[in-house]
Design a protein around this motif. Structure first.
Motif, PDB file in Angstrom:
ATOM      1  N   ALA A 118      13.077  -3.304   2.062  1.00  0.00           N
ATOM      2  CA  ALA A 118      13.992  -4.220   2.308  1.00  0.00           C
ATOM      3  C   ALA A 118      13.956  -4.622   4.116  1.00  0.00           C
ATOM      4  O   ALA A 118      14.502  -5.694   4.119  1.00  0.00           O
ATOM      5  N   ALA A 119      13.306  -3.931   4.787  1.00  0.00           N
ATOM      6  CA  ALA A 119      13.104  -4.280   6.137  1.00  0.00           C
ATOM      7  C   ALA A 119      12.158  -5.716   6.326  1.00  0.00           C
ATOM      8  O   ALA A 119      12.322  -6.425   7.162  1.00  0.00           O
ATOM      9  N   LEU A 120      11.539  -6.043   4.936  1.00  0.00           N
ATOM     10  CA  LEU A 120      10.750  -7.138   4.951  1.00  0.00           C
ATOM     11  C   LEU A 120      11.528  -8.166   4.019  1.00  0.00           C
ATOM     12  O   LEU A 120      10.831  -9.159   3.741  1.00  0.00           O
ATOM     13  N   GLY A 121      12.613  -7.951   3.942  1.00  0.00           N
ATOM     14  CA  GLY A 121      13.631  -8.925   3.049  1.00  0.00           C
ATOM     15  C   GLY A 121      13.277  -8.749   1.546  1.00  0.00           C
ATOM     16  O   GLY A 121      13.733  -9.686   0.654  1.00  0.00           O
ATOM     17  N   GLY A 122      12.649  -7.744   0.944  1.00  0.00           N
ATOM     18  CA  GLY A 122      12.359  -7.504  -0.496  1.00  0.00           C
ATOM     19  C   GLY A 122      13.050  -6.720  -0.845  1.00  0.00           C
ATOM     20  O   GLY A 122      14.294  -6.096  -0.344  1.00  0.00           O
ATOM     21  N   THR A 123      12.996  -6.323  -2.284  1.00  0.00           N
ATOM     22  CA  THR A 123      14.037  -5.377  -3.215  1.00  0.00           C
ATOM     23  C   THR A 123      12.842  -4.508  -3.670  1.00  0.00           C
ATOM     24  O   THR A 123      12.011  -4.841  -4.203  1.00  0.00           O
ATOM     25  N   LEU A 124      13.517  -3.417  -4.091  1.00  0.00           N
ATOM     26  CA  LEU A 124      12.788  -2.067  -4.904  1.00  0.00           C
ATOM     27  C   LEU A 124      13.945  -1.507  -5.872  1.00  0.00           C
ATOM     28  O   LEU A 124      14.855  -1.258  -5.498  1.00  0.00           O
ATOM     29  N   VAL A 125      13.314  -1.572  -7.111  1.00  0.00           N
ATOM     30  CA  VAL A 125      14.158  -0.529  -8.072  1.00  0.00           C
ATOM     31  C   VAL A 125      13.051   0.331  -8.491  1.00  0.00           C
ATOM     32  O   VAL A 125      11.968   0.180  -8.690  1.00  0.00           O
ATOM     33  N   ALA A 126      13.644   1.424  -8.744  1.00  0.00           N
ATOM     34  CA  ALA A 126      12.956   2.555  -9.423  1.00  0.00           C
ATOM     35  C   ALA A 126      13.719   3.458 -10.413  1.00  0.00           C
ATOM     36  O   ALA A 126      14.978   3.437 -10.502  1.00  0.00           O
TER      37      ALA A 126
ATOM     38  N   ILE B 128      11.552   7.785  -2.262  1.00  0.00           N
ATOM     39  CA  ILE B 128      11.900   6.578  -2.839  1.00  0.00           C
ATOM     40  C   ILE B 128      12.661   5.807  -1.881  1.00  0.00           C
ATOM     41  O   ILE B 128      12.960   4.651  -1.681  1.00  0.00           O
ATOM     42  N   MET B 129      13.588   6.448  -1.103  1.00  0.00           N
ATOM     43  CA  MET B 129      14.509   5.980  -0.271  1.00  0.00           C
ATOM     44  C   MET B 129      13.403   5.380   1.129  1.00  0.00           C
ATOM     45  O   MET B 129      13.908   4.226   1.586  1.00  0.00           O
TER      46      MET B 129
ATOM     47  N   HIS C 207       0.764  -1.126   0.084  1.00  0.00           N
ATOM     48  CA  HIS C 207       0.042   0.056   0.084  1.00  0.00           C
ATOM     49  C   HIS C 207       0.797   1.158   0.164  1.00  0.00           C
ATOM     50  O   HIS C 207       0.704   2.260  -0.805  1.00  0.00           O
ATOM     51  N   ARG C 208       1.919   1.175   0.846  1.00  0.00           N
ATOM     52  CA  ARG C 208       2.691   2.416   0.919  1.00  0.00           C
ATOM     53  C   ARG C 208       3.600   2.551  -0.352  1.00  0.00           C
ATOM     54  O   ARG C 208       3.704   3.891  -0.541  1.00  0.00           O
ATOM     55  N   VAL C 209       4.025   1.687  -0.879  1.00  0.00           N
ATOM     56  CA  VAL C 209       4.763   1.775  -2.315  1.00  0.00           C
ATOM     57  C   VAL C 209       3.811   2.297  -3.530  1.00  0.00           C
ATOM     58  O   VAL C 209       4.309   3.213  -3.953  1.00  0.00           O
ATOM     59  N   VAL C 210       2.566   1.683  -3.549  1.00  0.00           N
ATOM     60  CA  VAL C 210       1.751   2.246  -4.321  1.00  0.00           C
ATOM     61  C   VAL C 210       1.425   3.610  -4.071  1.00  0.00           C
ATOM     62  O   VAL C 210       1.134   4.624  -4.856  1.00  0.00           O
ATOM     63  N   GLN C 211       1.194   4.052  -2.873  1.00  0.00           N
ATOM     64  CA  GLN C 211       0.600   5.287  -2.391  1.00  0.00           C
ATOM     65  C   GLN C 211       1.635   6.511  -2.878  1.00  0.00           C
ATOM     66  O   GLN C 211       1.544   7.462  -3.374  1.00  0.00           O
ATOM     67  N   GLU C 212       2.986   6.087  -2.385  1.00  0.00           N
ATOM     68  CA  GLU C 212       3.980   7.032  -2.719  1.00  0.00           C
ATOM     69  C   GLU C 212       4.420   7.150  -4.178  1.00  0.00           C
ATOM     70  O   GLU C 212       4.478   8.348  -4.567  1.00  0.00           O
ATOM     71  N   SER C 213       4.358   6.207  -4.897  1.00  0.00           N
ATOM     72  CA  SER C 213       4.523   6.153  -6.367  1.00  0.00           C
ATOM     73  C   SER C 213       3.581   7.048  -7.045  1.00  0.00           C
ATOM     74  O   SER C 213       3.963   7.887  -7.882  1.00  0.00           O
TER      75      SER C 213
ATOM     76  N   PHE D 109       8.191   6.605 -16.134  1.00  0.00           N
ATOM     77  CA  PHE D 109       9.063   6.175 -15.096  1.00  0.00           C
ATOM     78  C   PHE D 109       8.391   4.817 -14.107  1.00  0.00           C
ATOM     79  O   PHE D 109       7.042   4.618 -14.257  1.00  0.00           O
ATOM     80  N   ARG D 110       9.069   3.999 -13.669  1.00  0.00           N
ATOM     81  CA  ARG D 110       8.514   2.654 -13.192  1.00  0.00           C
ATOM     82  C   ARG D 110       9.150   2.407 -11.724  1.00  0.00           C
ATOM     83  O   ARG D 110      10.395   2.584 -11.430  1.00  0.00           O
ATOM     84  N   VAL D 111       8.322   1.892 -10.882  1.00  0.00           N
ATOM     85  CA  VAL D 111       8.850   1.468  -9.542  1.00  0.00           C
ATOM     86  C   VAL D 111       8.409  -0.113  -9.445  1.00  0.00           C
ATOM     87  O   VAL D 111       6.999  -0.272  -9.795  1.00  0.00           O
ATOM     88  N   ARG D 112       9.274  -0.629  -8.926  1.00  0.00           N
ATOM     89  CA  ARG D 112       8.890  -2.380  -8.971  1.00  0.00           C
ATOM     90  C   ARG D 112       9.579  -2.857  -7.687  1.00  0.00           C
ATOM     91  O   ARG D 112      10.648  -2.650  -7.216  1.00  0.00           O
ATOM     92  N   ALA D 113       8.650  -3.463  -6.871  1.00  0.00           N
ATOM     93  CA  ALA D 113       9.137  -3.972  -5.644  1.00  0.00           C
ATOM     94  C   ALA D 113       8.429  -5.175  -5.345  1.00  0.00           C
ATOM     95  O   ALA D 113       7.464  -5.879  -5.871  1.00  0.00           O
ATOM     96  N   SER D 114       9.588  -6.182  -4.853  1.00  0.00           N
ATOM     97  CA  SER D 114       9.145  -7.675  -4.770  1.00  0.00           C
ATOM     98  C   SER D 114       9.442  -7.750  -3.358  1.00  0.00           C
ATOM     99  O   SER D 114      10.568  -7.651  -2.771  1.00  0.00           O
ATOM    100  N   ILE D 115       8.377  -8.306  -2.755  1.00  0.00           N
ATOM    101  CA  ILE D 115       8.290  -8.775  -1.162  1.00  0.00           C
ATOM    102  C   ILE D 115       8.033 -10.087  -0.944  1.00  0.00           C
ATOM    103  O   ILE D 115       6.975 -10.703  -1.460  1.00  0.00           O
TER     104      ILE D 115
END
Length: 371
Positions: free
Chosen positions: A345-353, A337-338, A287-293, A361-367
């Motif tokens: 990262a706190a949940l063990g995932g990765t994010l690229v922007a 983005i930070m 939710h936070r990633v979608v909201q900020e993006s 522009f693209r934001v992609r996160a895998s958790i």
């Protein structure tokens, strides 16, 4: 960085468009003269961002000088279009209107009083220039109004979400106080009752074994009911472990994308796979990633459309937000983005922007989804 690129594009259009426009409007087609004017005006356009009023005055002076030298005929105002637009974008609307009005008045005086053309001829030529200039100023004003409106909507959206977070945190804090009180009452009561029955069983163990067994059974019943109550209370406390912020479910994304669509950016939500039982921390992070993006898309990208794609897999949840705007990373990352990267990262995932494969522009996160 985007504004600098736009200035270079405007300079390039001026460099190519001036000779072509003079040829189409019946002006001077001498390559040396038209080339000199084009290079001069393109150079002035490059200064619009730093000195918008000076660039506007110099550009108008140049086209008026060419008009006075009879090097251009019809269409003599439009070579300074980029300078007018630059002044409008910089917030100098009054300067643009005043300079444009004076230039048109000078054109009428030149055609009617100096060149001694007929009144109808002078009004017709100036009228065509006035229509072009009015159209340019109106379109620029409409664009600026739209951008301001989108920024205001984005600000209200962020403020609304912040207020919702604060309200949710307040409710969560109150809920935790209630749970703590219930937990204290439940544990105290349970220990007291179990202690009483165990004392009864201990006293009756030798003389009345049946009564002792009944007391133990009652203690076990009380313990069972207490464990059920404790489990319910602990489940409340573990909705979003490690943080006091509200936990959002994936179903809240529809409301979020609807708010962004109201800001003028069409948002499409796509879900691939079957929605599984995603843990609350992962759902909140998505939710936070979608909201900020999407907030960044509304505020900075100048996009018309964005797509939010959720891919559910047994081991992970992947979210991707792609817009068709002109945003991109320039230099160091912003706090938004930070913050997203740290949360994922706190949940063990990765994010690229970064820039998308087809622009925008693209934001992609895998958790990962831990069980």
């Amino acid at each position: 960085m985007r504004q600098r690129g736009q200035v270079w594009v405007a300079a390039g259009v001026t460099l190519v468009g001036v000779p072509a426009g003079l040829a189409l409007t019946g002006g001077n087609v001498d390559s040396a003269i038209t080339g000199a004017l084009a290079v001069f005006l393109a150079g002035v356009v490059l200064a619009v961002r730093r000195w918008p009023v000076s660039a506007l005055l110099v550009s108008v002076w140049a086209v008026l000088a060419f008009r006075a030298a009879d090097l251009v005929g019809a269409g003599w105002v439009w070579p300074a279009t980029a300078a007018f637009v630059g002044a409008m974008v910089d917030g100098r609307q009054r300067w643009a209107i005043a300079v444009g009005a004076l230039a048109l008045w000078w054109g009428f005086v030149w055609d009617y009083f100096v060149q001694m053309n007929t009144f109808e001829f002078a009004v017709g030529r100036v009228g065509a220039e006035a229509l072009w200039l009015a159209a340019v100023l109106a379109v620029t004003h409409a664009y600026l109004s739209t951008r301001r409106w989108q920024e205001e909507v984005a600000a209200r959206l962020r403020q609304s979400l912040t207020e919702q977070e604060l309200d949710a945190r307040r409710r969560r804090a109150e809920e935790r106080v209630d749970v703590a009180r219930d937990l204290h009452d439940a544990v105290s009561h349970t220990l007291a009752v179990v202690g009483v029955h165990l004392n009864v069983a201990l006293d009756a163990f030798d003389d009345e074994p049946e009564e002792a067994r009944d007391a133990v059974r009652l203690a076990q019943d009380v313990r069972g009911r207490a464990m059920t109550d404790l489990k319910a209370l602990v489940d409340v406390l573990r909705r979003d472990p490690g943080t006091s912020e509200p936990a959002y479910g994936l179903e809240s994304l529809e409301g979020l994308t609807g708010q962004v669509s109201a800001a003028g950016v069409r948002v499409r939500l796509v879900e691939v796979g079957e929605r599984a039982d995603v843990p609350a921390p992962v759902a909140t992070a998505v939710h936070r990633v979608v909201q900020e993006s999407l907030t960044n898309t509304v505020r900075h990208a100048g996009a018309e459309e964005a797509t939010v794609t959720l891919h559910y897999a047994p081991e992970s949840v992947t979210v991707e937000i792609v817009d068709d705007g002109g945003g991109g990373l320039t230099g160091s990352e912003g706090h938004g983005i930070m913050g997203m990267r740290e949360r994922v990262a706190a949940l063990g995932g990765t994010l690229v922007a970064g820039d998308g494969p087809d622009g925008g522009f693209r934001v992609r996160a895998s958790i990962p989804v831990t069980v």
